[in-house]
Design an enzyme around this catalytic site. Structure first.
Site, PDB file in Angstrom:
ATOM      1  N   GLY A 158      10.588   6.891   4.146  1.00  0.00           N
ATOM      2  CA  GLY A 158       9.605   7.387   3.176  1.00  0.00           C
ATOM      3  C   GLY A 158       8.702   8.388   3.866  1.00  0.00           C
ATOM      4  O   GLY A 158       9.078   8.977   4.884  1.00  0.00           O
ATOM      5  N   ARG A 159       7.487   8.529   3.340  1.00  0.00           N
ATOM      6  CA  ARG A 159       6.559   9.523   3.898  1.00  0.00           C
ATOM      7  C   ARG A 159       6.304   9.300   5.388  1.00  0.00           C
ATOM      8  O   ARG A 159       6.379  10.222   6.190  1.00  0.00           O
ATOM      9  CB  ARG A 159       5.208   9.436   3.193  1.00  0.00           C
ATOM     10  CG  ARG A 159       5.227   9.850   1.744  1.00  0.00           C
ATOM     11  CD  ARG A 159       3.802   9.794   1.198  1.00  0.00           C
ATOM     12  NE  ARG A 159       3.754  10.030  -0.220  1.00  0.00           N
ATOM     13  CZ  ARG A 159       3.808   9.085  -1.141  1.00  0.00           C
ATOM     14  NH1 ARG A 159       3.908   7.819  -0.778  1.00  0.00           N
ATOM     15  NH2 ARG A 159       3.755   9.398  -2.420  1.00  0.00           N
ATOM     16  N   ILE A 160       5.979   8.045   5.748  1.00  0.00           N
ATOM     17  CA  ILE A 160       5.611   7.778   7.143  1.00  0.00           C
ATOM     18  C   ILE A 160       6.841   7.881   8.045  1.00  0.00           C
ATOM     19  O   ILE A 160       6.785   8.477   9.121  1.00  0.00           O
ATOM     20  CB  ILE A 160       4.905   6.405   7.276  1.00  0.00           C
ATOM     21  CG1 ILE A 160       3.619   6.401   6.434  1.00  0.00           C
ATOM     22  CG2 ILE A 160       4.588   6.093   8.739  1.00  0.00           C
ATOM     23  CD1 ILE A 160       2.914   5.064   6.331  1.00  0.00           C
ATOM     24  N   THR A 239       4.678  -0.831  12.559  1.00  0.00           N
ATOM     25  CA  THR A 239       3.368  -0.418  12.027  1.00  0.00           C
ATOM     26  C   THR A 239       3.353  -0.581  10.508  1.00  0.00           C
ATOM     27  O   THR A 239       2.537   0.037   9.823  1.00  0.00           O
ATOM     28  CB  THR A 239       3.047   1.057  12.383  1.00  0.00           C
ATOM     29  OG1 THR A 239       4.129   1.869  11.926  1.00  0.00           O
ATOM     30  CG2 THR A 239       2.854   1.261  13.868  1.00  0.00           C
ATOM     31  N   ARG A 241       4.357  -3.915   7.989  1.00  0.00           N
ATOM     32  CA  ARG A 241       3.745  -5.190   7.639  1.00  0.00           C
ATOM     33  C   ARG A 241       4.320  -6.275   8.542  1.00  0.00           C
ATOM     34  O   ARG A 241       5.520  -6.294   8.807  1.00  0.00           O
ATOM     35  CB  ARG A 241       4.028  -5.545   6.171  1.00  0.00           C
ATOM     36  CG  ARG A 241       3.146  -4.801   5.167  1.00  0.00           C
ATOM     37  CD  ARG A 241       1.694  -5.267   5.246  1.00  0.00           C
ATOM     38  NE  ARG A 241       0.834  -4.620   4.282  1.00  0.00           N
ATOM     39  CZ  ARG A 241       0.100  -3.519   4.518  1.00  0.00           C
ATOM     40  NH1 ARG A 241       0.140  -2.920   5.681  1.00  0.00           N
ATOM     41  NH2 ARG A 241      -0.675  -3.021   3.560  1.00  0.00           N
ATOM     42  N   GLU A 270      -3.072 -12.207  10.369  1.00  0.00           N
ATOM     43  CA  GLU A 270      -4.083 -11.259  10.884  1.00  0.00           C
ATOM     44  C   GLU A 270      -5.476 -11.744  10.526  1.00  0.00           C
ATOM     45  O   GLU A 270      -5.687 -12.163   9.386  1.00  0.00           O
ATOM     46  CB  GLU A 270      -3.837  -9.876  10.285  1.00  0.00           C
ATOM     47  CG  GLU A 270      -2.528  -9.268  10.770  1.00  0.00           C
ATOM     48  CD  GLU A 270      -2.242  -7.893  10.187  1.00  0.00           C
ATOM     49  OE1 GLU A 270      -3.144  -7.290   9.565  1.00  0.00           O
ATOM     50  OE2 GLU A 270      -1.111  -7.420  10.334  1.00  0.00           O
ATOM     51  N   HIS A 289      -3.963  -3.753  13.818  1.00  0.00           N
ATOM     52  CA  HIS A 289      -3.752  -3.169  12.478  1.00  0.00           C
ATOM     53  C   HIS A 289      -4.689  -1.973  12.237  1.00  0.00           C
ATOM     54  O   HIS A 289      -5.613  -2.060  11.430  1.00  0.00           O
ATOM     55  CB  HIS A 289      -3.927  -4.219  11.370  1.00  0.00           C
ATOM     56  CG  HIS A 289      -3.279  -3.789  10.073  1.00  0.00           C
ATOM     57  ND1 HIS A 289      -2.771  -4.658   9.152  1.00  0.00           N
ATOM     58  CD2 HIS A 289      -3.054  -2.559   9.561  1.00  0.00           C
ATOM     59  CE1 HIS A 289      -2.273  -3.993   8.116  1.00  0.00           C
ATOM     60  NE2 HIS A 289      -2.438  -2.697   8.343  1.00  0.00           N
TER      61      HIS A 289
HETATM   62  C1  DGY Z   1      -2.326   0.196   4.405  1.00  0.00           C
HETATM   63  O1  DGY Z   1      -2.998   1.109   3.925  1.00  0.00           O
HETATM   64  O2  DGY Z   1      -1.561  -0.477   3.744  1.00  0.00           O
HETATM   65  C2  DGY Z   1      -2.561  -0.080   5.826  1.00  0.00           C
HETATM   66  O3  DGY Z   1      -1.748  -1.030   6.361  1.00  0.00           O
HETATM   67  C3  DGY Z   1      -3.971  -0.442   5.963  1.00  0.00           C
HETATM   68  O4  DGY Z   1      -4.743  -1.034   6.242  1.00  0.00           O
END
Ligand code: DGY
Length: 322
Positions: A158-160, A239, A241, A270, A289
């Site tokens: 996706g975007r990231i 990075t 979930r 968390e 996080h």
């Molecule tokens: C999100 O925006 O979902 C990040 O994990 C943030 O905290």
């Protein structure tokens, strides 16, 4: 006179964003314990038209059912796994979120974790702070893994994922990816990346980076079976979930040296449990996080969260709607 909306904000946002909100809404800002305890949330959400929430606020059926006037939920996050989306939608509640503005920040952190764990930066920092740097390192001592020339396997394009691909190419890495569906050939060419099956990705990657949303299909996607398929010299970066990775099995894989290391920003629980075995492992880099935590991005997230809520309450199109 225009109607003023009653809204609940579950924790502090940037002052400028809150000022905008106050122009149109009566704001109840929760300032106590974070995250807002469920009992308080249920109590405070009862009569409001809208809520601004955060990833640690669980907006489930019980909460939504109690919010008889609720017309809009605006979350300060790109992830929305903390909201029962289907139930909210069945109640005709609009839902806003904040994608795009955190793409770069999260991709930067991903690259930071890759460099850190492969080159053992945080580990070295601990050695120095603990006064254990007793000799100048020689040819074989304290060596890391070179990043350039290695293959990164991105799960979730996706975007990231795409931004990570771009940045990883800049570091001289080869990029392969797996996604529900391949991206267009144009995008693949632009990103210099190649679609592979999930199994091939585990087999070929030196670094595996996760960029998926969390849902029932991605729960514990990375588990002992998958670790067995990965190279013993590989590194896992997460990075996205925490619950996408079976953390107990990750710890076993790290201890048994089924993989070489991990860079993590997210965890099954968390803040991380104080007795987590991850804290004792040297081959793991742990971030609390903070994927989206830059001044620039967080300000934009505050602005968008407020805009989304006001637009939704005014019956207009949201900037970003789930
Ligand atoms: C999100 O925006 O979902 C990040 O994990 C943030 O905290």
């Amino acid at each position: 006179m225009k109607k003023r909306f009653n809204v609940l904000v579950t924790r502090r946002l940037h002052r400028s964003a809150l000022d905008e909100l106050v122009k149109k809404c009566n704001v109840s800002l929760h300032t106590g314990k974070i995250p807002i305890p469920k009992k308080n949330l249920i109590n405070k959400i009862k009569d409001v038209d809208g809520v601004i929430c955060h990833p640690y606020d669980t907006i489930d059926k019980e909460v939504i059912s109690n919010a008889k006037n609720l017309k809009a939920i605006s979350t300060f996050s790109v992830g929305f796994d903390h909201i029962d989306i289907n139930f909210a939608k069945s109640k005709k509640i609009k839902i806003g979120y904040t994608p795009e503005v955190l793409t770069n920040a999260t991709a930067e952190l991903t690259i930071g974790l890759i460099l850190d764990v492969l080159r053992r930066i945080s580990e070295g920092d601990r050695i120095i702070r603990n006064k254990k740097w007793n000799q100048i390192f020689g040819a074989y001592d304290y060596t890391g893994t070179e990043v350039a020339g290695k293959t990164i396997g991105i799960i979730g394009m996706g975007r990231i994922g795409k931004e990570v691909a771009k940045k990883a190419t800049g570091l001289g890495m080869n990029v392969i990816y797996h996604n529900r569906r391949p991206v267009s050939k144009n995008t693949e060419n632009m990103l210099k990346t190649k679609y592979v099956s999930e199994n091939i990705l585990y087999e070929k990657s030196d670094v595996i980076s996760l960029h998926l949303p969390y849902n029932k299909d991605t729960h514990h996607l990375i588990n002992s079976k998958k670790f067995k398929k990965m190279k013993e010299t590989s590194f896992l970066i997460n990075t996205s979930r925490g619950k996408i990775v079976n953390e107990k099995q990750l710890i076993t894989a790290l201890k048994k040296k089924q993989i070489q290391g991990a860079g993590m920003d997210v965890y099954e629980s968390e803040p991380i449990k104080k007795d987590s075995s991850l804290l004792k492992l040297e081959n793991v880099v742990l971030a609390p996080h903070v994927g989206s935590s830059t001044n620039e991005t967080r300000q934009k997230m505050s602005d968008i969260t407020v805009r989304n809520l006001v637009l939704a309450l005014e019956g207009k199109k949201l900037l970003y709607s789930v």
